[in-house]
Design an enzyme around this catalytic site. Sequence first.
Site, short mmCIF file in Angstrom:
data_model
loop_
_atom_site.label_atom_id
_atom_site.label_comp_id
_atom_site.label_asym_id
_atom_site.label_seq_id
_atom_site.Cartn_x
_atom_site.Cartn_y
_atom_site.Cartn_z
N THR A 33 0.82 -1.22 0.00
CA THR A 33 0.00 0.00 0.00
C THR A 33 0.84 1.26 0.00
O THR A 33 0.45 2.28 -0.56
CB THR A 33 -0.95 -0.01 1.22
N SER A 45 1.32 -7.50 -0.74
CA SER A 45 1.88 -8.50 0.17
C SER A 45 1.22 -9.88 0.08
O SER A 45 1.90 -10.88 0.37
CB SER A 45 1.87 -8.00 1.62
N ASP A 68 -0.22 -7.01 4.92
CA ASP A 68 -0.92 -8.27 5.17
C ASP A 68 0.02 -9.40 5.58
O ASP A 68 -0.33 -10.24 6.42
CB ASP A 68 -1.72 -8.70 3.93
#
Length: 324
Positions: free
Chosen positions: A13, A56, A90
Amino acid sequence: MNKKVIVITTGGTIEMSQANEAEGIRIQDQHTLQKTLPLLNQYANVEMEHLFNLPSPHITPAEMAQIARRVEKYLDREEVKGAVITHGTDTLEETAYFLDLVLPKNKPVVVTGAMRSHNELGADGPYNLVNAVRVASHNNADRKGTLVVFNDEIHSARTVTKTHSSNIATFQSPGLGPMGVITKKNVIFYREALYEKQLPLNTPSHQVALIKTAAGMDDSIIEWAIAQKMGGIVIEALGQGNVPPMMLPGIRKALAQRIPIVLVSRCFNGTVLDTYGYEGGGKQLKEMGIIFSNGINGQKARIKLMLALEMTTDRQRLEAYFHM
């Protein structure tokens, strides 16, 4: 100011943006973070490498090993004080723990990322990256293993976990709290890191199944793992390390076929113990030959077992790796 810090970007992100609500948040220019260099260079002499640009959930242990090799190469340079890795959130804790297990502890390795993309209101990526560079260049960060820096806090890779799907304070260390904090003027550590036995840096070749236990489960998922020829199994057990009795036939079968099983608790605080002697209780599981973990969660136990299996499949030797 002359301390050299390497920043390795891997995606997530922190490198994404949202064009519009219909398209969602997506990977954009892989050189997005290059724009932060003038800001980062206020705190250290920063060199940035864009290793890859992956969300991720696309990161596998193969990419983790690739990151580790790049970090190791940079830290071998005498002038490099530390390294920072940007990563999607994540699976960030798994990559951080992988690095903690395989890299030397003498120089700081810091993992960070963002919960909000760089063009969202209140984007946290640049702020986290600045703080990560500050920690990586700080003398007190030496010999503390791989660290995770988020939201003004410093966490150990071994204890940290993602606790919220969207809150910027998502990374926490249940039961322990952060190792330290970053203030506007200083980097402060409250405690030392707990060292684990270092494992050789390999690209894991064994698949390991992670099975979460719930009320009334049978052994069908374990049977599937056996049929898939998994190299090992991690079971997130109930409470202090107990499973429904219907899981036992599959557990016995896996152990008979010399598939190592590691037990953790699905609780985010505490450890597994051989306390309960009933059918499916921890005492029985221990006597059957299941390896009890040392308090790490299921996803980290899986990473550790994958790395350990590159060294041995012997149960006693594997168990030694899980006893620190």
